[in-house]
Design a protein around this motif. Structure first.
Motif, short mmCIF file in Angstrom:
data_model
loop_
_atom_site.label_atom_id
_atom_site.label_comp_id
_atom_site.label_asym_id
_atom_site.label_seq_id
_atom_site.Cartn_x
_atom_site.Cartn_y
_atom_site.Cartn_z
N SER A 116 0.83 -1.21 0.00
CA SER A 116 0.00 0.00 0.00
C SER A 116 0.86 1.25 0.00
N GLN A 117 1.94 1.23 0.81
CA GLN A 117 2.82 2.40 0.85
C GLN A 117 3.55 2.60 -0.48
N SER A 118 3.91 1.48 -1.14
CA SER A 118 4.57 1.58 -2.46
C SER A 118 3.63 2.20 -3.48
N ARG A 119 2.37 1.75 -3.45
CA ARG A 119 1.40 2.32 -4.40
C ARG A 119 1.13 3.79 -4.10
N GLU A 120 1.15 4.14 -2.84
CA GLU A 120 0.95 5.54 -2.48
C GLU A 120 2.11 6.37 -3.01
N GLU A 121 3.33 5.84 -2.91
CA GLU A 121 4.49 6.55 -3.44
C GLU A 121 4.38 6.73 -4.94
N LEU A 139 -6.36 12.30 -11.34
CA LEU A 139 -6.04 12.43 -9.93
C LEU A 139 -7.13 11.84 -9.05
N LYS A 140 -8.39 12.09 -9.42
CA LYS A 140 -9.51 11.52 -8.66
C LYS A 140 -9.51 10.00 -8.74
N THR A 141 -9.15 9.47 -9.91
CA THR A 141 -9.10 8.02 -10.07
C THR A 141 -8.02 7.42 -9.17
N HIS A 142 -6.83 8.04 -9.16
CA HIS A 142 -5.76 7.55 -8.28
C HIS A 142 -6.17 7.64 -6.82
N GLU A 143 -6.84 8.74 -6.47
CA GLU A 143 -7.28 8.92 -5.09
C GLU A 143 -8.28 7.84 -4.69
N LYS A 144 -9.23 7.54 -5.58
CA LYS A 144 -10.24 6.53 -5.29
C LYS A 144 -9.61 5.15 -5.16
N GLU A 145 -8.67 4.83 -6.04
CA GLU A 145 -7.99 3.54 -5.96
C GLU A 145 -7.24 3.40 -4.63
N HIS A 146 -6.59 4.47 -4.23
CA HIS A 146 -5.86 4.43 -2.95
C HIS A 146 -6.82 4.25 -1.78
N GLU A 147 -7.95 4.95 -1.80
CA GLU A 147 -8.93 4.83 -0.73
C GLU A 147 -9.47 3.40 -0.64
N ASN A 148 -9.79 2.83 -1.82
CA ASN A 148 -10.31 1.45 -1.83
C ASN A 148 -9.29 0.46 -1.28
N MET A 149 -8.03 0.67 -1.63
CA MET A 149 -6.98 -0.23 -1.18
C MET A 149 -6.80 -0.13 0.34
N VAL A 150 -6.84 1.09 0.86
CA VAL A 150 -6.70 1.29 2.31
C VAL A 150 -7.90 0.70 3.05
N ASP A 151 -9.11 0.93 2.51
CA ASP A 151 -10.31 0.36 3.14
C ASP A 151 -10.26 -1.16 3.17
N ALA A 202 1.61 6.93 -6.58
CA ALA A 202 0.58 7.95 -6.79
C ALA A 202 1.17 9.35 -6.62
N LYS A 203 2.06 9.51 -5.63
CA LYS A 203 2.71 10.80 -5.44
C LYS A 203 3.57 11.17 -6.65
N GLN A 204 4.28 10.14 -7.18
CA GLN A 204 5.10 10.39 -8.36
C GLN A 204 4.24 10.79 -9.55
N ASP A 205 3.08 10.15 -9.69
CA ASP A 205 2.16 10.53 -10.76
C ASP A 205 1.69 11.96 -10.59
N CYS A 206 1.41 12.35 -9.34
CA CYS A 206 0.98 13.73 -9.08
C CYS A 206 2.08 14.71 -9.48
N ALA A 207 3.33 14.37 -9.15
CA ALA A 207 4.45 15.24 -9.53
C ALA A 207 4.56 15.33 -11.05
N THR A 208 4.35 14.20 -11.74
CA THR A 208 4.39 14.21 -13.21
C THR A 208 3.30 15.10 -13.78
N PHE A 209 2.10 14.99 -13.19
CA PHE A 209 1.00 15.83 -13.66
C PHE A 209 1.31 17.31 -13.43
#
Length: 216
Positions: free
Chosen positions: A47-52, A96-108, A54-61
């Motif tokens: 989960s932490q790797s995927r979050e990282e 960004l919303k898609t990445h956020e939703k995927e992260h939320e689902n994974m954490v849940d 996601a952060k890299q994707d945000c930086a790319t965006f």
């Protein structure tokens, strides 16, 4: 009198064998619980790797958005380019919303698995305590302390996940507000430039444009 002592010794040996079997069973179940905890830790690492990522994707965006802003700075007719920028921003926001939703689902999902393991663990602990009764009181006390320690670790893990999720949400909101503010400033300055594009000499107009965009 000797015969009675022999009988009591046999019973004691049988009881001792029964206790050893229960202790072996307890060790086996503790081993399974440790394996489940290792699996949970691996899921957390994933989960932490995927979050990282996601952060890299945000930086790319963000880099893509900066590139688009530079393109706007080089153009004088901004109407069509501004519309293209809005469409691109909308696509980036959806990603960004898609990445956020995927992260939320994974954490849940991970939190649900942790809670399920906690319930299984508590049920197993109660069952073992009932089976061992007074003969394994000392062993059960040791086992109970170990389980309580694991409960605290799981609770701490859950708190960390919630804290990370809250921090992620705050960061996304902060980035969105910052981006919207910059976009609003850009649009306001663009409208001012379009309203009077030739009111100043060409070299002064370029300096003003560069100054405006540098302050963004």
């Amino acid at each position: 009198m000797k015969k009675s002592s022999a009988v009591n010794l046999d019973k004691l040996l049988v009881d001792f064998s029964h206790i050893e079997m229960k202790i072996s069973e307890l060790h086996g179940k503790n081993h399974l619980l440790n394996l489940e905890l290792d699996k949970t830790n691996k899921l957390l690492t994933m989960s932490q790797s995927r979050e990282e990522m996601a952060k890299q994707d945000c930086a790319t965006f963000q880099n893509v958005i900066k590139g688009l802003q530079q393109t706007i700075e080089d153009q004088y007719n901004l109407r069509d380019e501004n519309e293209h920028l809005k469409n691109t921003i909308q696509i980036l926001e959806e990603k960004l919303k898609t990445h956020e939703k995927e992260h939320e689902n994974m954490v849940d999902k991970l939190i649900m698995e942790i809670k399920s393991k906690e319930k299984e663990h508590n049920h197993e602990q109660n069952k073992l305590h009932s089976d061992m009764n007074k003969q394994l009181e000392s062993k059960m006390e040791e086992h109970k302390k170990l389980m309580e320690k694991k409960d605290l670790e799981i609770l701490e893990l859950t708190k960390q996940l919630k804290a990370q999720e809250k921090e992620k949400q705050n960061e996304i909101i902060r980035l969105q507000i910052e981006f919207n503010t910059k976009l609003e400033r850009l649009q306001t300055k663009t409208l001012k430039v379009q309203a009077n594009p030739t009111g100043l000499p060409q070299n002064i107009y370029r300096k003003v444009s560069v100054l405006l965009f540098s302050r963004m």
